[in-house]
Design an enzyme around this catalytic site. Structure first.
Site, mmCIF file in Angstrom:
data_model
loop_
_atom_site.group_PDB
_atom_site.id
_atom_site.type_symbol
_atom_site.label_atom_id
_atom_site.label_comp_id
_atom_site.label_asym_id
_atom_site.label_seq_id
_atom_site.Cartn_x
_atom_site.Cartn_y
_atom_site.Cartn_z
ATOM 1 N N ASP A 64 5.338 2.226 2.292
ATOM 2 C CA ASP A 64 5.056 3.559 2.829
ATOM 3 C C ASP A 64 3.562 3.804 3.038
ATOM 4 O OD1 ASP A 64 4.982 3.375 -0.040
ATOM 5 O OD2 ASP A 64 4.679 5.532 -0.118
ATOM 6 N N ARG A 73 -4.714 -3.281 5.758
ATOM 7 C CA ARG A 73 -3.961 -4.505 5.458
ATOM 8 C C ARG A 73 -3.977 -5.441 6.674
ATOM 9 N NH1 ARG A 73 -0.057 -2.657 1.479
ATOM 10 N NH2 ARG A 73 -1.339 -1.494 0.011
ATOM 11 N N LYS A 176 9.458 10.223 -1.959
ATOM 12 C CA LYS A 176 8.391 9.858 -2.893
ATOM 13 C C LYS A 176 7.211 10.793 -2.727
ATOM 14 C CE LYS A 176 4.548 6.838 -3.175
ATOM 15 N NZ LYS A 176 3.798 5.717 -2.634
ATOM 16 N N GLU A 216 6.183 10.433 -9.194
ATOM 17 C CA GLU A 216 5.151 9.408 -9.402
ATOM 18 C C GLU A 216 3.835 9.999 -9.920
ATOM 19 O OE1 GLU A 216 2.821 5.781 -7.040
ATOM 20 O OE2 GLU A 216 4.366 6.937 -5.999
ATOM 21 N N GLU A 218 0.831 8.778 -11.168
ATOM 22 C CA GLU A 218 0.096 7.525 -11.374
ATOM 23 C C GLU A 218 -1.182 7.765 -12.174
ATOM 24 O OE1 GLU A 218 -2.010 3.779 -9.020
ATOM 25 O OE2 GLU A 218 -0.855 5.250 -7.884
ATOM 26 N N LYS A 258 8.568 6.997 -11.238
ATOM 27 C CA LYS A 258 7.729 5.858 -10.830
ATOM 28 C C LYS A 258 6.377 5.985 -11.514
ATOM 29 C CE LYS A 258 5.788 3.324 -6.922
ATOM 30 N NZ LYS A 258 5.778 3.087 -5.456
ATOM 31 N N SER A 300 2.964 -1.108 -9.412
ATOM 32 C CA SER A 300 2.160 -2.249 -9.859
ATOM 33 C C SER A 300 0.703 -1.866 -10.037
ATOM 34 C CB SER A 300 2.285 -3.413 -8.871
ATOM 35 O OG SER A 300 1.949 -3.008 -7.557
ATOM 36 N N GLY A 301 0.201 -0.924 -9.242
ATOM 37 C CA GLY A 301 -1.120 -0.343 -9.460
ATOM 38 C C GLY A 301 -2.295 -1.289 -9.388
ATOM 39 N N GLY A 302 -2.194 -2.362 -8.605
ATOM 40 C CA GLY A 302 -3.323 -3.278 -8.471
ATOM 41 C C GLY A 302 -3.242 -4.503 -9.368
ATOM 42 N N SER A 327 8.959 -0.690 -8.340
ATOM 43 C CA SER A 327 8.759 -0.102 -7.018
ATOM 44 C C SER A 327 7.379 -0.568 -6.579
ATOM 45 C CB SER A 327 8.835 1.433 -7.067
ATOM 46 O OG SER A 327 8.578 1.981 -5.782
ATOM 47 N N ARG A 330 1.938 -3.791 -2.979
ATOM 48 C CA ARG A 330 1.107 -4.997 -2.895
ATOM 49 C C ARG A 330 1.682 -6.155 -3.706
ATOM 50 N NH1 ARG A 330 -4.378 -2.286 -4.710
ATOM 51 N NH2 ARG A 330 -2.884 -0.841 -5.662
ATOM 52 N N TYR A 389 -3.349 5.674 -0.634
ATOM 53 C CA TYR A 389 -2.458 5.264 0.428
ATOM 54 C C TYR A 389 -2.883 5.905 1.749
ATOM 55 C CZ TYR A 389 0.982 2.890 -2.495
ATOM 56 O OH TYR A 389 1.615 2.008 -3.321
#
Length: 389
Positions: A64, A73, A176, A216, A218, A258, A300-302, A327, A330, A389
């Protein structure tokens, strides 16, 4: 709007409510205040969708990224940020043969939800054919939080109900909303409360319109702090989040969480083993997350691809009250993107790499993953300070 009494709880009332009760009663005792959780006409569907996404051996592919982030990317492999290039890459992801064996949901950006593949099929239809539930990013990104310590808040509540209704009609079945908390910047009580309240309002609105909300909160990896500091902050954040979810009558059986794993800050000299990450993270889950929540889908957060998978595997070495899964963005896509390189002749090889990573995390969800034979590239960290993001 139809309502369903799916969860009733009793909370101690606020002090003002005690006083009001005392004035009306000759026996002034604290009174229990019950509330009814409402999820509209979609309650059964929400529960079913959440359980389907939280099914054994499967997790979520987060694809997303905003068009701007997707452009970064693409630039990393020498491609321009055009709709055609974004379409080609997203087509590669959703059409990977057999992806649905390991992936139960895919989070899409709005452009992708309404987009067709390079073959002319709707992206949503391709996912459904693979038994993958389409999801949608509904927040409008982070902006500075006035009155805070250079912290952020997530915007997007204005017009959210009508957008969720339209996304449901387009085929989305979950949503999300990502907000962040920064440990180096405090976090301030204001930032934590704003994050929790925004997530709760979004979750209630999403459920009212048929979408299972992914909640989420984070906690960014930024900082030199140790794992104990992360644990301390996460306890506060999650307590606030679930308090406001309850205040907004969100049905816990129809959400997915998440969160970040509990790890040291990215710049901390003392690293944690997968077993330590699992121990701290599961302790936090048991203290803060009701068992009614069907799935915990970690971001995963990096972390490197392998690190994220090892940590997930460590958390699934014994049974949990929830489906503990992934979820990842990367941590599923990094090697896949590099393998593709924008070349049509590399599509199959890139899809094979995606399936390798998806299968690895599927095994981790079942507690059966081994890092033996993993490529060096999959072990490279992907931490980006102040990632957005």
């Amino acid at each position: 709007m139809a309502s369903a009494t799916l969860l009733k709880s009793s909370f101690l009332p606020k002090r003002s409510e005690w006083h009001a009760a005392a004035r009306k009663s000759s026996n002034p005792q604290p009174v229990a205040v019950s509330f009814t959780v409402r999820a509209g006409a979609y309650s059964d569907e929400l529960v079913k969708t959440a359980k389907t996404i939280a099914s054994p051996g499967r997790g979520i592919l987060a694809m997303d990224e905003s068009n701007a982030t997707c452009g970064k990317r693409l630039a990393s492999i020498g491609l321009e940020n055009t709709e055609a290039n974004r379409q080609a890459y997203r087509t590669l992801l959703v059409s990977a043969p057999g992806l649905g064996q390991y992936i139960s949901g895919a989070i899409l950006f709005e452009e992708t939800l309404y987009q067709s593949t390079t073959d002319g099929k709707k992206m949503v239809d391709v996912l459904v054919e693979q038994k993958i539930a389409p999801g949608i990013k509904v927040d409008k990104g982070l902006v500075p939080l006035a009155g805070s310590n250079d912290e952020s808040w997530c915007q997007g509540l204005d017009g959210l109900a009508s957008r969720c209704a339209a996304y449901y009609q387009q085929g989305a079945r979950f949503a999300k909303w990502r907000t962040v908390v920064s440990i180096p910047n405090g976090p301030s009580a204001l930032a934590v409360k704003e994050a929790a309240w925004g997530l709760a309002r979004y979750a209630a609105i999403a459920q009212d319109n048929g979408l299972v909300p992914i909640v989420e909160p984070e906690i960014l990896l930024d900082g030199e702090h140790g794992i104990d500091r992360t644990f301390e902050v996460a306890q506060k954040v999650w307590a606030e989040v679930f308090f406001y979810l309850a205040e907004n009558n969100v049905m816990f059986e129809g959400i997915l969480l998440k969160p970040s794993m509990v790890t040291p800050g990215a710049e901390c000299k003392e690293k944690a083993t997968p077993e330590q990450v699992a121990d701290y993270t599961l302790k936090l889950l048991h203290r803060r997350v009701p068992s009614a929540v069907p799935g915990i889908m970690f971001l995963s957060g990096g972390q490197s691809e392998v690190e994220a998978t090892l940590n997930l595997n460590a958390m699934n070495q014994s049974p949990n009250p929830w489906h503990v899964s992934f979820s990842y963005a990367r941590a599923l896509q990094n090697t896949c993107l590099k393998t593709w390189g924008g070349r049509p002749e590399n599509v199959k090889a890139a899809q094979d790499v995606l399936l390798v990573r998806a299968k690895a995390n599927s095994l981790a969800q079942l507690g059966k993953y081994s890092a033996e034979g993993e490529a060096a590239e999959a072990k490279e960290g992907m931490y980006v300070k102040n990632y957005s993001y």
